[in-house]
Design an enzyme around this catalytic site. Structure first.
Site, PDB file in Angstrom:
ATOM      1  N   ASP A   1      -3.833   6.443   8.912  1.00 50.58           N
ATOM      2  CA  ASP A   1      -2.767   6.034   7.993  1.00 50.58           C
ATOM      3  C   ASP A   1      -1.527   6.924   8.159  1.00 50.58           C
ATOM      4  O   ASP A   1      -1.637   8.149   8.216  1.00 50.58           O
ATOM      5  CB  ASP A   1      -3.238   6.154   6.541  1.00 50.58           C
ATOM      6  CG  ASP A   1      -4.263   5.072   6.204  1.00 50.58           C
ATOM      7  OD1 ASP A   1      -4.693   4.340   7.119  1.00 50.58           O
ATOM      8  OD2 ASP A   1      -4.615   4.982   5.022  1.00 50.58           O
TER       9      ASP A   1
ATOM     10  N   TRP B   1      -7.914   1.616  12.607  1.00 51.54           N
ATOM     11  CA  TRP B   1      -7.260   2.917  12.798  1.00 51.54           C
ATOM     12  C   TRP B   1      -7.376   3.469  14.229  1.00 51.54           C
ATOM     13  O   TRP B   1      -7.317   4.682  14.445  1.00 51.54           O
ATOM     14  CB  TRP B   1      -7.830   3.960  11.806  1.00 51.54           C
ATOM     15  CG  TRP B   1      -8.188   3.371  10.484  1.00 51.54           C
ATOM     16  CD1 TRP B   1      -7.337   2.750   9.615  1.00 51.54           C
ATOM     17  CD2 TRP B   1      -9.486   3.313   9.870  1.00 51.54           C
ATOM     18  NE1 TRP B   1      -8.021   2.331   8.498  1.00 51.54           N
ATOM     19  CE2 TRP B   1      -9.338   2.669   8.631  1.00 51.54           C
ATOM     20  CE3 TRP B   1     -10.759   3.766  10.250  1.00 51.54           C
ATOM     21  CZ2 TRP B   1     -10.421   2.437   7.771  1.00 51.54           C
ATOM     22  CZ3 TRP B   1     -11.835   3.540   9.384  1.00 51.54           C
ATOM     23  CH2 TRP B   1     -11.651   2.887   8.165  1.00 51.54           C
TER      24      TRP B   1
ATOM     25  N   CYS C   1     -11.806  -0.019   1.250  1.00 50.17           N
ATOM     26  CA  CYS C   1     -11.639   1.440   1.182  1.00 50.17           C
ATOM     27  C   CYS C   1     -11.569   1.929  -0.256  1.00 50.17           C
ATOM     28  O   CYS C   1     -11.864   3.079  -0.547  1.00 50.17           O
ATOM     29  CB  CYS C   1     -10.396   1.871   1.958  1.00 50.17           C
ATOM     30  SG  CYS C   1     -10.544   1.528   3.722  1.00 50.17           S
TER      31      CYS C   1
ATOM     32  N   ASP D   1      -9.623  -4.399   6.984  1.00 46.74           N
ATOM     33  CA  ASP D   1      -9.831  -2.953   7.114  1.00 46.74           C
ATOM     34  C   ASP D   1     -11.237  -2.648   7.641  1.00 46.74           C
ATOM     35  O   ASP D   1     -12.021  -3.564   7.892  1.00 46.74           O
ATOM     36  CB  ASP D   1      -9.598  -2.342   5.706  1.00 46.74           C
ATOM     37  CG  ASP D   1      -8.920  -0.985   5.765  1.00 46.74           C
ATOM     38  OD1 ASP D   1      -9.051  -0.299   6.794  1.00 46.74           O
ATOM     39  OD2 ASP D   1      -8.287  -0.609   4.762  1.00 46.74           O
TER      40      ASP D   1
ATOM     41  N   LYS E   1      -5.007  -8.921   6.515  1.00 48.98           N
ATOM     42  CA  LYS E   1      -5.272  -7.588   7.079  1.00 48.98           C
ATOM     43  C   LYS E   1      -6.728  -7.266   6.780  1.00 48.98           C
ATOM     44  O   LYS E   1      -7.152  -7.339   5.626  1.00 48.98           O
ATOM     45  CB  LYS E   1      -4.336  -6.579   6.425  1.00 48.98           C
ATOM     46  CG  LYS E   1      -4.689  -5.109   6.682  1.00 48.98           C
ATOM     47  CD  LYS E   1      -3.640  -4.200   6.037  1.00 48.98           C
ATOM     48  CE  LYS E   1      -4.062  -2.740   6.048  1.00 48.98           C
ATOM     49  NZ  LYS E   1      -3.043  -1.880   5.404  1.00 48.98           N
TER      50      LYS E   1
ATOM     51  N   TRP F   1       0.792  -1.237   0.000  1.00 53.52           N
ATOM     52  CA  TRP F   1       0.000   0.000   0.000  1.00 53.52           C
ATOM     53  C   TRP F   1       0.823   1.286   0.000  1.00 53.52           C
ATOM     54  O   TRP F   1       0.588   2.194  -0.809  1.00 53.52           O
ATOM     55  CB  TRP F   1      -0.981   0.012   1.182  1.00 53.52           C
ATOM     56  CG  TRP F   1      -1.845   1.232   1.127  1.00 53.52           C
ATOM     57  CD1 TRP F   1      -1.783   2.337   1.915  1.00 53.52           C
ATOM     58  CD2 TRP F   1      -2.898   1.491   0.170  1.00 53.52           C
ATOM     59  NE1 TRP F   1      -2.717   3.266   1.532  1.00 53.52           N
ATOM     60  CE2 TRP F   1      -3.415   2.759   0.453  1.00 53.52           C
ATOM     61  CE3 TRP F   1      -3.447   0.768  -0.903  1.00 53.52           C
ATOM     62  CZ2 TRP F   1      -4.457   3.336  -0.286  1.00 53.52           C
ATOM     63  CZ3 TRP F   1      -4.473   1.329  -1.640  1.00 53.52           C
ATOM     64  CH2 TRP F   1      -4.967   2.594  -1.333  1.00 53.52           C
TER      65      TRP F   1
ATOM     66  N   ASP G   1      -2.059  -5.492  -0.501  1.00 52.84           N
ATOM     67  CA  ASP G   1      -3.104  -4.674   0.138  1.00 52.84           C
ATOM     68  C   ASP G   1      -4.295  -4.554  -0.810  1.00 52.84           C
ATOM     69  O   ASP G   1      -4.518  -5.410  -1.678  1.00 52.84           O
ATOM     70  CB  ASP G   1      -2.507  -3.324   0.552  1.00 52.84           C
ATOM     71  CG  ASP G   1      -3.205  -2.701   1.749  1.00 52.84           C
ATOM     72  OD1 ASP G   1      -4.273  -2.091   1.540  1.00 52.84           O
ATOM     73  OD2 ASP G   1      -2.718  -2.839   2.881  1.00 52.84           O
ATOM     74  N   ASP G   2      -5.065  -3.510  -0.676  1.00 47.76           N
ATOM     75  CA  ASP G   2      -6.311  -3.303  -1.411  1.00 47.76           C
ATOM     76  C   ASP G   2      -6.086  -3.353  -2.931  1.00 47.76           C
ATOM     77  O   ASP G   2      -4.979  -3.091  -3.416  1.00 47.76           O
ATOM     78  CB  ASP G   2      -6.881  -1.927  -1.017  1.00 47.76           C
ATOM     79  CG  ASP G   2      -8.394  -1.853  -1.174  1.00 47.76           C
ATOM     80  OD1 ASP G   2      -8.977  -2.746  -1.792  1.00 47.76           O
ATOM     81  OD2 ASP G   2      -8.976  -0.884  -0.657  1.00 47.76           O
TER      82      ASP G   2
ATOM     83  N   ARG H   1      -4.149  -1.726  14.352  1.00 47.28           N
ATOM     84  CA  ARG H   1      -3.718  -0.353  14.125  1.00 47.28           C
ATOM     85  C   ARG H   1      -4.178   0.524  15.285  1.00 47.28           C
ATOM     86  O   ARG H   1      -5.293   0.382  15.777  1.00 47.28           O
ATOM     87  CB  ARG H   1      -4.285   0.133  12.802  1.00 47.28           C
ATOM     88  CG  ARG H   1      -3.553  -0.453  11.577  1.00 47.28           C
ATOM     89  CD  ARG H   1      -2.390   0.427  11.195  1.00 47.28           C
ATOM     90  NE  ARG H   1      -2.876   1.726  10.841  1.00 47.28           N
ATOM     91  CZ  ARG H   1      -3.350   2.039   9.630  1.00 47.28           C
ATOM     92  NH1 ARG H   1      -3.334   1.147   8.655  1.00 47.28           N
ATOM     93  NH2 ARG H   1      -3.829   3.241   9.396  1.00 47.28           N
TER      94      ARG H   1
HETATM   95  C1  GLA Z   1      -7.002   2.117   4.655  1.00 41.67           C
HETATM   96  C2  GLA Z   1      -5.885   1.446   5.453  1.00 41.67           C
HETATM   97  C3  GLA Z   1      -4.601   1.494   4.640  1.00 41.67           C
HETATM   98  C4  GLA Z   1      -4.814   0.786   3.320  1.00 41.67           C
HETATM   99  C5  GLA Z   1      -5.974   1.423   2.574  1.00 41.67           C
HETATM  100  C6  GLA Z   1      -6.328   0.630   1.330  1.00 41.67           C
HETATM  101  O1  GLA Z   1      -6.781   3.472   4.501  1.00 41.67           O
HETATM  102  O2  GLA Z   1      -5.729   2.087   6.689  1.00 41.67           O
HETATM  103  O3  GLA Z   1      -3.540   0.894   5.364  1.00 41.67           O
HETATM  104  O4  GLA Z   1      -5.057  -0.576   3.557  1.00 41.67           O
HETATM  105  O5  GLA Z   1      -7.142   1.498   3.379  1.00 41.67           O
HETATM  106  O6  GLA Z   1      -7.448   1.153   0.674  1.00 41.67           O
END
Ligand code: GLA
Length: 394
Positions: free
Chosen positions: A214, A193, A131, A159, A157, A47, A82-83, A210
């Protein structure tokens, strides 16, 4: 009796961790016990550097680079997409990867990553969409956990976008149980978060959670995440870690000194060390930071205690300390100011109860000698001096 730490909340938190360590009781019983992440997870995630620009080619090249650069052998074993890998669900409801970017499918990619001696991680979201608007796991927990296990996934992971109205603890517990039922050992990374006080419930649910928004590749963002994660030091320990977010080392918007400080402090905080740079093209300076075995050893110390801020001096000149299993202390002298400064680390404040200690510089890789009562150094602006203090017992 002289106290090793000032009696602040943070110090009390550390004392709890130490008591836990010594007595084998307390919060440990409430930590997730899936046998994984006994030390903070280390690896790489797409990411921070690549965002949605992920593909099987990138992941394969990254796996090759992690093996050839020494990253894997230094401990970075989880390679996490990641995403944006996912685009749809098929007629059975199974998640489907982007067939252009991942034309051989995720199972084949996981096999490739495994063939390089690494473990494979993937991303999803607990809500209705990720996200970036991709399909997510709400009400599909068991199915997705099974799918991931069948692909050979070792780390997930999860989210928290598009999760309005949901209860974080309930949703993450559902996915923990689904992962357990899948029959495959899978590290569980919670990513909400810090918005639902995860430090109060996540240690029994995830291997890491987390604690912050971010991270950005800037000095203030890095320090802000450091400070926020520091507030929950007492709950971290083997199997369950506060996560101040992935590393920005090598991404180009901080200086090497700032990256050195970032890396040192993540190690002091026993944070997951998930690199977020392009490891295929990293500079020697970046390698020197990410591959510093003495700093990694601090992060990975078997006692699993999260270090804390122990100084109460001028606010921008700080001393952070982490107890290590052999009775020594890792100590970071952090200069947050824009001018060079002399920072004095008093042994007792750092938790050293002996009058003298030997000091080793973990960036210079040099023994500095035996010191009485304190160690002081001039620290350049936005930089750190990181040492290991070992008490001399008479
Ligand atoms: C959120 C997460 C990031 C990442 C993005 C991906 O913002 O906190 O670490 O995974 O989504 O869209």
């Amino acid at each position: 009796m002289t106290r090793p730490f000032p009696p602040t909340r943070r110090a009390l938190a550390l004392c709890c961790s130490l008591a836990t360590l010594l007595l084998g009781a307390g919060p440990v019983g409430r930590r997730l016990d899936n046998g994984l992440a006994r030390t903070p997870p280390m690896g790489w995630n797409s990411w921070n550097h690549f965002g949605c620009n992920v593909s099987e080619q990138l992941i394969r090249e990254t796996a090759d680079a992690m093996a050839s650069s020494g990253m894997r052998d230094a401990g970075y074993k989880y390679l996490v997409i990641d995403d944006c890998w996912e685009v749809a669900r098929d007629a059975n409801g199974t998640l489907v990867a982007d067939s252009v970017r991942f034309s051989h499918g995720i199972r084949a990619l996981a096999d490739y990553v495994h063939s390089r001696g690494l473990k494979f991680g993937i991303y999803t979201d607990a809500g209705t969409q990720t996200c970036q608007g991709r399909p997510a796991t709400l009400d599909r927990e068991v199915q997705d956990a099974r799918t991931f296990a069948s692909w050979g996934v070792d780390y997930v992971k999860e989210d928290w976008c598009h999760a309005r109205g949901l209860d974080a603890r309930t949703q993450y517990a559902k996915f923990r149980d689904a992962l357990a039922q899948s029959g495959r050992p899978i590290v569980f990374s919670i990513c909400e978060w810090g918005s639902n006080q995860p430090w109060e419930w996540a240690p029994g649910i995830g291997n890491l959670w987390r604690t912050t928004d971010d991270i950005e590749d800037t000095w203030p963002s890095m320090l802000s995440n450091l400070d926020q994660s520091a507030q929950h030091a007492g709950v971290a320990g083997p199997g369950a870690w506060n996560d101040p977010d992935m590393l920005e080392v090598g991404n180009g918007r901080m200086s090497d000194a700032e990256y050195r400080a970032h890396f040192s402090l993540w190690a002091i905080e026993a944070a997951p060390l998930i690199a977020g740079n392009d490891v295929r093209t990293m500079s020697d300076a970046t390698k020197t930071i990410l591959l510093n075995a003495e700093v990694i050893a601090v992060d990975q110390d078997s006692s699993g205690v999260q270090g804390i801020l122990v100084s109460s001096g001028p606010p921008e000149l700080q001393i952070w300390a982490k107890p290590l299993a052999d009775g020594s202390r890792a100590v970071a002298l952090l200069n947050r100011s824009a001018a060079p400064a002399r920072i004095q680390a008093n042994f007792r404040r750092a938790g050293i109860t002996a009058d003298s200690a030997t000091v080793r510089d973990l960036w210079a890789h040099a023994d500095l000698g035996t010191f009485a009562r304190e160690f002081a150094a001039t620290v350049p602006p936005h930089d750190v001096v990181m040492v290991r203090m070992t008490p001399v017992r008479r």
